[in-house]
Design an enzyme around this catalytic site. Structure first.
Site, mmCIF file in Angstrom:
data_model
loop_
_atom_site.group_PDB
_atom_site.id
_atom_site.type_symbol
_atom_site.label_atom_id
_atom_site.label_comp_id
_atom_site.label_asym_id
_atom_site.label_seq_id
_atom_site.Cartn_x
_atom_site.Cartn_y
_atom_site.Cartn_z
ATOM 1 N N TYR A 56 0.858 -1.185 0.000
ATOM 2 C CA TYR A 56 0.000 0.000 0.000
ATOM 3 C C TYR A 56 0.895 1.237 0.000
ATOM 4 C CZ TYR A 56 -4.135 -2.771 1.469
ATOM 5 O OH TYR A 56 -5.185 -3.659 1.562
ATOM 6 N N LEU A 208 -18.419 -1.372 1.028
ATOM 7 C CA LEU A 208 -19.145 -0.301 0.342
ATOM 8 C C LEU A 208 -18.842 -0.291 -1.152
ATOM 9 C CD1 LEU A 208 -18.896 2.662 2.885
ATOM 10 C CD2 LEU A 208 -20.764 1.044 2.528
ATOM 11 N N ARG A 210 -16.135 0.071 -2.812
ATOM 12 C CA ARG A 210 -15.252 1.169 -3.190
ATOM 13 C C ARG A 210 -15.986 2.494 -3.343
ATOM 14 N NH1 ARG A 210 -13.899 -3.574 -4.864
ATOM 15 N NH2 ARG A 210 -11.769 -4.276 -4.516
ATOM 16 N N SER A 214 -21.912 3.793 -0.809
ATOM 17 C CA SER A 214 -21.817 4.778 0.266
ATOM 18 C C SER A 214 -23.004 5.723 0.307
ATOM 19 C CB SER A 214 -20.535 5.607 0.105
ATOM 20 O OG SER A 214 -20.625 6.429 -1.056
#
Length: 333
Positions: A56, A208, A210, A214
């Site tokens: 990451y 969610l 991505r 949401s």
């Protein structure tokens, strides 16, 4: 608000975990100070499970978490770390496959421990499996690290049912991390029955989808350079239009409950079993606060049926990754 606790395999963790990828990578610019403040707010709210990967931000995310942990009691946080993906200096993911060889297991953990500023990781897991490297070799190396005290538990990521069985024959497996949401119901078919047969927990990422679920997404949103969603099939053209219709149906359920769309989507995942822990990818304190509201949302049987009518299994339009990335998923083979 204090997040309740839940068993994840052999470990006790918060019933809601924090995924930190977006603080370093793939979802547009992030503010480091706000990221650290969000991590601190999560800790203060009782979130103990924090998920990261050594790739990451090519190590940036682990350094960030290490800074956030400074001055905190290490034993209060359960660190879940993935390894295996390889990246070039330009940030691109290398096409040569995932390195989950025994040598890589040792080498990658050494750098992870230094970046996080700790002498052990709670859950260490290969991010993907490589067909050219036997599962048994990878898990055997992880077992040696566990025996030596460098990791507390062994996890898997995006593994299919057969791979889960092969891994569990070598060493106890704590949990499988896999994408699971109202739009990604694949684990229910073959993987989840095996996990429950073997007593292995499930850490759900992408709850969610991505950002799709949401309630904050719209078709006109402009994406910045490097945002993964610019190439994600579910965010393209007619797929996006169809998926947003599902979100609007879910919004209707949320409004009846006096909750947000995101809270209902998170609570639905949490309601799929006491052995399931959702990860939320909040990058700001505002989004974290909204996600925390899902912890107090109880969905009865009628509401669960209503949610599944709004977003039926298999209703999502588009694959969850581009074709090249889908080919790397053992869970999809």
């Amino acid at each position: 608000m204090t997040v309740p606790q839940r068993r994840l395999g052999e470990l006790e963790v918060s019933a809601l975990g924090l995924g930190t990828l977006g603080m370093s990578d793939l979802y547009g610019p992030a503010d480091e100070q706000e990221s650290i403040a969000t991590l601190h707010a999560a800790f203060d709210a009782g979130i103990t499970l924090v998920d990261t990967g050594d790739f990451y931000g090519s190590g940036h995310n682990e350094l960030l978490i290490g800074r956030a942990l400074a001055g905190r009691r290490r034993e209060d946080v359960v660190l879940s770390v993935k390894f295996g993906a390889r990246r070039g200096p330009d940030g691109s993911f290398l096409a040569a496959g995932y390195d989950v060889s025994p040598a890589a297991v040792l080498d990658r953990l050494a750098y992870t421990l230094r970046r996080l500023g700790t002498d052990y990781v709670d859950i260490y897991r290969p991010s993907r499996f490589n067909p050219e490297i036997p599962v048994e070799d990878t898990i055997g190396a992880l077992l040696e690290l566990q025996t030596a005290g460098y990791i507390r538990a062994i996890g898997l990521s995006e593994a299919g049912a057969e791979t889960v069985r092969r891994a569990a024959a070598v060493a106890p497996i704590n949990d499988l991390q896999i994408e699971y949401s109202l739009l990604s119901r694949g684990p229910e078919r073959a993987v989840m029955p095996v996990l429950r047969e073997l007593g292995i927990g499930l850490t759900a990422y992408g709850v969610l989808s991505r950002g799709l679920l949401s309630g904050h997404w719209d078709a006109g949103r402009r994406l910045t350079a490097g945002d993964f969603r610019a190439i994600s099939p579910r965010f393209q053209g007619d797929n996006l239009t169809a998926n947003l219709r599902l979100v609007e149906a879910l919004r209707g359920v949320a409004e009846r409950l006096g909750a947000t769309t995101a809270q209902v989507a998170i609570a639905w995942v949490a309601a799929q079993g006491d052995d399931v822990v959702p990860l939320v990818g909040a990058r700001t304190r505002d989004r974290l606060g909204e996600s925390l509201g899902a912890s107090g949302l109880i969905l009865d049987a009628d509401t669960l049926r209503e949610i599944e009518t709004a977003v039926p299994a298999g209703a999502a339009s588009g694959a969850r990754y581009p074709a090249r990335a889908m080919a790397d998923l053992d869970s999809e083979r």
